[in-house]
Motif scaffolding. Structure first.
Motif, PDB file in Angstrom:
ATOM      1  N   UNK A  53      11.808 -11.332  16.080  1.00 57.50           N
ATOM      2  CA  UNK A  53      12.111  -9.746  16.067  1.00 57.50           C
ATOM      3  C   UNK A  53      11.801  -9.163  17.420  1.00 57.50           C
ATOM      4  N   UNK A  54      12.760  -8.593  17.943  1.00 59.33           N
ATOM      5  CA  UNK A  54      12.279  -7.973  19.294  1.00 59.33           C
ATOM      6  C   UNK A  54      11.208  -7.045  19.155  1.00 59.33           C
ATOM      7  N   UNK A  55      10.379  -6.891  19.998  1.00 58.06           N
ATOM      8  CA  UNK A  55       9.373  -5.853  20.173  1.00 58.06           C
ATOM      9  C   UNK A  55       9.935  -4.609  21.192  1.00 58.06           C
ATOM     10  N   UNK A  56       8.612  -4.161  21.485  1.00 61.90           N
ATOM     11  CA  UNK A  56       8.736  -3.135  22.617  1.00 61.90           C
ATOM     12  C   UNK A  56       9.236  -3.752  23.984  1.00 61.90           C
ATOM     13  N   UNK A  57      10.197  -2.967  24.587  1.00 65.65           N
ATOM     14  CA  UNK A  57      10.839  -3.460  25.816  1.00 65.65           C
ATOM     15  C   UNK A  57      10.485  -2.479  26.838  1.00 65.65           C
ATOM     16  N   UNK A  58       9.757  -2.599  27.880  1.00 64.75           N
ATOM     17  CA  UNK A  58       9.350  -1.731  28.732  1.00 64.75           C
ATOM     18  C   UNK A  58       9.097  -2.474  30.115  1.00 64.75           C
ATOM     19  N   UNK A  59       8.617  -1.851  31.164  1.00 60.65           N
ATOM     20  CA  UNK A  59       8.159  -2.507  32.311  1.00 60.65           C
ATOM     21  C   UNK A  59       6.992  -3.558  32.153  1.00 60.65           C
ATOM     22  N   UNK A  60       6.016  -2.982  31.259  1.00 58.41           N
ATOM     23  CA  UNK A  60       4.891  -3.920  31.091  1.00 58.41           C
ATOM     24  C   UNK A  60       5.033  -5.128  30.397  1.00 58.41           C
ATOM     25  N   UNK A  61       6.015  -4.718  29.219  1.00 54.28           N
ATOM     26  CA  UNK A  61       6.496  -6.052  28.317  1.00 54.28           C
ATOM     27  C   UNK A  61       7.202  -7.142  29.207  1.00 54.28           C
ATOM     28  N   UNK A  62       8.113  -6.400  30.009  1.00 49.71           N
ATOM     29  CA  UNK A  62       9.003  -7.253  30.919  1.00 49.71           C
ATOM     30  C   UNK A  62       8.130  -8.187  31.802  1.00 49.71           C
ATOM     31  N   UNK A  63       7.403  -7.703  32.590  1.00 47.75           N
ATOM     32  CA  UNK A  63       6.265  -8.343  33.415  1.00 47.75           C
ATOM     33  C   UNK A  63       5.527  -9.298  32.755  1.00 47.75           C
ATOM     34  N   UNK A  64       5.211  -9.163  31.645  1.00 51.09           N
ATOM     35  CA  UNK A  64       4.341 -10.055  30.750  1.00 51.09           C
ATOM     36  C   UNK A  64       5.466 -11.358  30.261  1.00 51.09           C
ATOM     37  N   UNK A  65       6.456 -10.635  29.908  1.00 45.65           N
ATOM     38  CA  UNK A  65       7.687 -11.720  29.602  1.00 45.65           C
ATOM     39  C   UNK A  65       7.914 -12.830  30.737  1.00 45.65           C
ATOM     40  N   UNK A  66       8.238 -12.228  31.874  1.00 46.72           N
ATOM     41  CA  UNK A  66       8.459 -13.097  33.173  1.00 46.72           C
ATOM     42  C   UNK A  66       7.117 -14.067  33.482  1.00 46.72           C
ATOM     43  N   UNK A  67       6.023 -13.404  33.283  1.00 47.55           N
ATOM     44  CA  UNK A  67       4.725 -14.352  33.591  1.00 47.55           C
ATOM     45  C   UNK A  67       4.685 -15.534  32.611  1.00 47.55           C
ATOM     46  N   UNK A  68       5.143 -15.207  31.285  1.00 45.79           N
ATOM     47  CA  UNK A  68       5.328 -16.448  30.260  1.00 45.79           C
ATOM     48  C   UNK A  68       6.339 -17.085  30.361  1.00 45.79           C
ATOM     49  N   UNK A  69       7.384 -16.848  31.024  1.00 46.27           N
ATOM     50  CA  UNK A  69       8.679 -17.510  31.065  1.00 46.27           C
ATOM     51  C   UNK A  69       8.732 -19.215  31.280  1.00 46.27           C
ATOM     52  N   UNK A  70       7.700 -19.570  32.191  1.00 47.30           N
ATOM     53  CA  UNK A  70       7.485 -21.122  32.454  1.00 47.30           C
ATOM     54  C   UNK A  70       6.870 -21.685  31.185  1.00 47.30           C
ATOM     55  N   UNK A  71       5.882 -20.837  30.374  1.00 51.90           N
ATOM     56  CA  UNK A  71       5.403 -21.484  29.136  1.00 51.90           C
ATOM     57  C   UNK A  71       6.513 -21.621  28.024  1.00 51.90           C
ATOM     58  N   UNK A  72       7.429 -20.528  27.927  1.00 55.18           N
ATOM     59  CA  UNK A  72       8.376 -20.621  26.946  1.00 55.18           C
ATOM     60  C   UNK A  72       9.360 -21.857  27.218  1.00 55.18           C
ATOM     61  N   UNK A  73       9.639 -21.957  28.885  1.00 51.43           N
ATOM     62  CA  UNK A  73      10.390 -23.126  29.277  1.00 51.43           C
ATOM     63  C   UNK A  73       9.689 -24.312  28.823  1.00 51.43           C
ATOM     64  N   UNK A  74       8.389 -24.653  28.971  1.00 54.18           N
ATOM     65  CA  UNK A  74       7.815 -25.858  28.746  1.00 54.18           C
ATOM     66  C   UNK A  74       7.945 -26.014  27.149  1.00 54.18           C
ATOM     67  N   UNK A  75       7.944 -24.909  26.297  1.00 60.17           N
ATOM     68  CA  UNK A  75       8.155 -25.314  24.868  1.00 60.17           C
ATOM     69  C   UNK A  75       9.652 -25.762  24.430  1.00 60.17           C
ATOM     70  N   UNK A  76      10.569 -24.933  25.395  1.00 62.02           N
ATOM     71  CA  UNK A  76      11.836 -25.265  25.200  1.00 62.02           C
ATOM     72  C   UNK A  76      11.830 -26.823  25.728  1.00 62.02           C
TER      73      UNK A  76
END
Length: 171
Positions: free
Chosen positions: A24-47
């Motif tokens: 379920x999507x949570x809050x989408x703002x600049x702070x969440x987007x920055x965190x999401x982009x920082x976590x993108x490689x981890x999500x990529x590793x899981x994928x």
């Protein structure tokens, strides 16, 4: 916003952006987007771990090329083809020889032009060929290569989002 909430929002945004995970999507703002982009490689590793496992499992049951094509297809399904759509749009815009707003307008169109189709065919064939080669190697090498490649692809997204990289549109 508390750090835990920002992290949770960032994780949810990263998962919903880069995968089809039923989160379920949570809050989408600049702070969440920055965190999401920082976590993108981890999500990529899981994928990548899921795809690497699929390559190994399918490779135990089918020829390497079949395992590779199944893995490439699964990767497209698990990401909604997000990277493929972006590639096709980008190549169509670049192939048009148009600049600025006209190129961006081409990228917004829902159809895929001939440049985009050729780019997709070449990329999917290349991915399948590389995975077929990996499927013939030892399991640890193949698995690690798929995880590393998938994580690196998501790292590129984060690099493109860093400060100092101009947006395509001011808005």
């Amino acid at each position: 916003m508390p750090t835990e909430a920002r992290l949770a929002d960032g994780i949810r945004l990263a998962l919903t952006t880069f995968t089809t995970a039923p989160v379920r999507a949570g809050r989408v703002d600049r702070a969440a987007a920055g965190t999401a982009m920082a976590l993108a490689p981890l999500v990529g590793a899981l994928l990548g771990a899921v795809l690497g496992g699929a390559l190994l499992l399918t490779g135990a049951l089918a020829p390497p090329l079949v395992a590779a094509v199944v893995t490439v297809g699964l990767g497209a399904l698990l990401t909604r083809g997000l990277h493929l759509d972006g590639l096709a749009d980008t190549v169509d815009a670049l192939g048009s020889y148009r600049r600025g707003p006209a190129a961006l307008e081409i990228m917004k169109q829902p159809d895929v032009g001939p440049f985009g189709v050729v780019a997709l065919v070449v990329v999917l064939l290349l991915q399948s060929a590389v995975l077929a080669e990996l499927a013939g190697r030892d399991a640890l090498t193949a698995f690690a290569a798929v995880v590393a490649a998938t994580a690196a692809g998501r790292l590129a997204v984060g690099l493109a989002c860093r400060r100092g990289v101009p947006a395509a549109r001011p808005a």
